[in-house]
Design an enzyme around this catalytic site. Structure first.
Site, short mmCIF file in Angstrom:
data_model
loop_
_atom_site.label_atom_id
_atom_site.label_comp_id
_atom_site.label_asym_id
_atom_site.label_seq_id
_atom_site.Cartn_x
_atom_site.Cartn_y
_atom_site.Cartn_z
N LYS A 1 58.33 46.63 54.26
CA LYS A 1 59.32 46.45 53.21
C LYS A 1 59.78 47.83 52.71
O LYS A 1 59.09 48.82 52.93
CB LYS A 1 58.70 45.68 52.05
CG LYS A 1 58.12 44.35 52.48
CD LYS A 1 57.28 43.72 51.40
CE LYS A 1 56.72 42.39 51.86
NZ LYS A 1 55.83 41.77 50.89
N ARG B 1 49.51 30.89 46.65
CA ARG B 1 50.21 30.15 45.59
C ARG B 1 50.68 28.79 46.04
O ARG B 1 50.68 27.84 45.29
CB ARG B 1 51.43 30.96 45.11
CG ARG B 1 51.09 32.16 44.26
CD ARG B 1 52.21 33.11 44.26
NE ARG B 1 52.56 33.45 45.64
CZ ARG B 1 53.41 34.38 46.00
NH1 ARG B 1 54.03 35.07 45.10
NH2 ARG B 1 53.65 34.63 47.27
N SER C 1 56.45 39.42 43.17
CA SER C 1 57.12 40.69 42.84
C SER C 1 58.60 40.63 43.15
O SER C 1 59.42 41.17 42.40
CB SER C 1 56.48 41.84 43.62
OG SER C 1 55.13 41.95 43.27
N HIS D 1 49.22 38.75 39.95
CA HIS D 1 48.23 39.62 40.61
C HIS D 1 47.01 39.82 39.70
O HIS D 1 45.87 39.76 40.15
CB HIS D 1 48.83 41.01 40.89
CG HIS D 1 49.89 41.05 41.95
ND1 HIS D 1 51.12 41.64 41.75
CD2 HIS D 1 49.91 40.58 43.22
CE1 HIS D 1 51.83 41.55 42.85
NE2 HIS D 1 51.14 40.89 43.76
O1 PNS Z 1 51.76 42.08 48.96
P1 PNS Z 1 52.05 41.92 50.41
O2 PNS Z 1 53.33 42.66 50.76
O3 PNS Z 1 52.05 40.50 50.87
O4 PNS Z 1 50.86 42.66 51.19
C1 PNS Z 1 50.86 42.78 52.59
C2 PNS Z 1 49.80 43.80 53.03
C3 PNS Z 1 50.07 45.16 52.41
C4 PNS Z 1 48.42 43.34 52.62
C5 PNS Z 1 49.87 43.89 54.59
O5 PNS Z 1 51.17 44.20 54.99
C6 PNS Z 1 48.92 44.93 55.15
O6 PNS Z 1 47.74 44.70 55.26
N1 PNS Z 1 49.45 46.12 55.49
C7 PNS Z 1 48.66 47.22 56.02
C8 PNS Z 1 48.91 47.40 57.52
C9 PNS Z 1 48.13 46.39 58.32
O7 PNS Z 1 46.92 46.38 58.35
N2 PNS Z 1 48.87 45.49 58.99
C10 PNS Z 1 48.28 44.42 59.77
C11 PNS Z 1 47.92 43.23 58.90
S1 PNS Z 1 47.09 41.99 59.82
#
Ligand code: PNS
Length: 159
Positions: free
Chosen positions: A42, A91, A129, A18
């Protein structure tokens, strides 16, 4: 006008991968905000407060990089922060489908924002992670893959 990019994620916990992406993004944008999602599908190992603190400690001393938490829709958060871009790390090909879907959904919700994908250094391509959490849970050494505060926090979690 200062160009701000947000770098969203669960950051459970923040890794050196990150930080590599943050560093790359900081060469392109004037200001980077690491945005830690409060609500995620999650069940995080670290609380939102712990994830925030670990991220803040990990970027200590970096100019123009800040950390915030957000709830609700990322697209709404991007709009509220007037972000020019959402940064995501890519990645490997397996990341692509989910990332593509999220980028298009975010674009449909907030057309002014671009999602920009950055590749980490090769040495971080296998680090995420969840693998770090698993190795730490089983007593493995993760110090090469995470900031020292995170390694210590993982050690305490799995005492
Ligand atoms: O590190 P991650 O878990 O891959 O991140 C995912 C994250 C937090 C970026 C995604 O789940 C997110 O944007 N969550 C906020 C809620 C939201 O907007 N959901 C719709 C995404 S299109």
């Amino acid at each position: 006008m200062s160009r701000l990019a947000i770098y969203p994620g669960t950051f459970d916990p923040i890794t050196n991968g990150h930080l590599d992406i943050v560093r790359r993004a900081s060469h392109i944008f004037d200001e980077i905000v690491i945005c830690i999602a409060e609500n995620t599908e999650k069940t995080p190992l670290f609380t939102i407060e712990e994830r925030l603190e670990l991220a803040i400690t990990s970027i200590a001393g970096s100019d123009h990089i800040t950390v915030e938490t957000f709830g609700g829709l990322l697209a709404e958060y991007a709009r509220m922060r007037k972000a020019a871009a959402i940064i995501r790390g890519l990645r490997a090909v397996k990341d692509f489908e989910y990332e593509f879907q999220m980028a298009l959904m975010n674009k449909s919700l907030y057309p002014e924002v671009e999602t920009i994908f950055l590749m980490p250094s090769e040495r971080f391509t296998y680090v995420n992670s969840s693998i770090v959490r698993e190795v730490a849970r089983l007593g493995g050494d993760v110090t090469a893959h995470v900031p020292s505060a995170v390694a210590e926090a993982l050690r305490k979690k799995f005492l």
